[in-house]
Design an enzyme around this catalytic site. Structure first.
Site, PDB file in Angstrom:
ATOM      1  N   SER A  93       0.797  -1.220   0.000  1.00  0.00           N
ATOM      2  CA  SER A  93       0.000   0.000   0.000  1.00  0.00           C
ATOM      3  C   SER A  93       0.834   1.276   0.000  1.00  0.00           C
ATOM      4  O   SER A  93       0.319   2.334  -0.310  1.00  0.00           O
ATOM      5  CB  SER A  93      -0.950   0.015   1.201  1.00  0.00           C
ATOM      6  OG  SER A  93      -0.224   0.094   2.404  1.00  0.00           O
ATOM      7  N   HIS A 111       1.177   4.195   6.861  1.00  0.00           N
ATOM      8  CA  HIS A 111       0.619   5.072   5.832  1.00  0.00           C
ATOM      9  C   HIS A 111       1.053   6.506   6.068  1.00  0.00           C
ATOM     10  O   HIS A 111       1.600   6.843   7.107  1.00  0.00           O
ATOM     11  CB  HIS A 111      -0.905   4.976   5.801  1.00  0.00           C
ATOM     12  CG  HIS A 111      -1.401   3.764   5.073  1.00  0.00           C
ATOM     13  ND1 HIS A 111      -2.727   3.444   4.997  1.00  0.00           N
ATOM     14  CD2 HIS A 111      -0.758   2.783   4.398  1.00  0.00           C
ATOM     15  CE1 HIS A 111      -2.875   2.324   4.303  1.00  0.00           C
ATOM     16  NE2 HIS A 111      -1.681   1.909   3.936  1.00  0.00           N
ATOM     17  N   ASP A 154      -7.932   6.305   4.317  1.00  0.00           N
ATOM     18  CA  ASP A 154      -8.051   5.136   5.193  1.00  0.00           C
ATOM     19  C   ASP A 154      -9.313   5.079   6.038  1.00  0.00           C
ATOM     20  O   ASP A 154      -9.417   4.224   6.915  1.00  0.00           O
ATOM     21  CB  ASP A 154      -6.845   5.084   6.136  1.00  0.00           C
ATOM     22  CG  ASP A 154      -5.561   4.745   5.419  1.00  0.00           C
ATOM     23  OD1 ASP A 154      -5.633   4.233   4.291  1.00  0.00           O
ATOM     24  OD2 ASP A 154      -4.493   4.990   6.004  1.00  0.00           O
TER      25      ASP A 154
END
Length: 176
Positions: free
Chosen positions: A56, A96, A122
């Site tokens: 990701s 992230h 998210d």
């Protein structure tokens, strides 16, 4: 077999040799735990080193990369910073990038994250009804990384060489 050879070696040892081996193993394990706890104190993070488990965050990070984290309370969270956070109800932390920050007048900060390789933010990963993360959710912030380069042979064998190189990630902010 490996296990039978090991048992044969243990049977051949006298008591003193066996105690010495057990003591050596215990010292190795306790040394590793002391180093880990020391890193936790120095970095302020409950997990000072994490492994990237998904794609990701590609191209910034790839699966298998090792991230070094810090989590100093006095450092403000900034847009573009890479954070590792834990969501209530999930055991595995997520790596992230901070996409947006929402600061209230009382100084309380909430923020939104997104993986570089993901199409959306998210909010779908957060627990139901949660739209922002808070500082209490942060395990640490990425400060350095060991990049794993897997070099595969061209003859379609499954052997490969894994090498690591260090890269600092202090200023890796992307513009959205």
């Amino acid at each position: 077999m490996l296990s039978l050879d090991f048992l044969d070696d243990v049977r051949r040892m006298n008591k003193r040799q066996l105690y010495y081996q057990v003591l050596n193993f215990g010292m190795i394990v306790s040394s590793a735990l002391m180093i880990w706890k020391g890193l936790m104190v120095i970095t302020g993070s409950e997990s000072p080193i994490v492994v990237v488990l998904s794609g990701s965050m590609e191209p910034a990070f790839h699966r298998g990369d090792l991230l070094f984290l810090t989590n100093r309370v006095e450092d403000p969270i900034r847009v573009g910073e890479i954070v590792v956070f834990r969501i209530e109800g999930r055991e595995i932390p997520i790596v992230h990038r901070v996409l947006k920050i929402h600061e209230k007048q009382n100084g309380h900060i909430k923020f939104l994250t997104k993986g570089d390789n993901n199409a959306v933010d998210d909010r779908g990963l957060y627990k139901q009804g949660q739209h922002w993360l808070e500082k209490k959710d942060v395990v640490g912030r990425a400060r350095g990384l060991f990049i794993s380069d897997i070099i595969r042979r061209t003859d379609q064998s499954r052997t490969g060489i894994v090498s690591y190189r260090y890269k600092e990630v202090w200023n890796t902010a992307l513009i959205y």
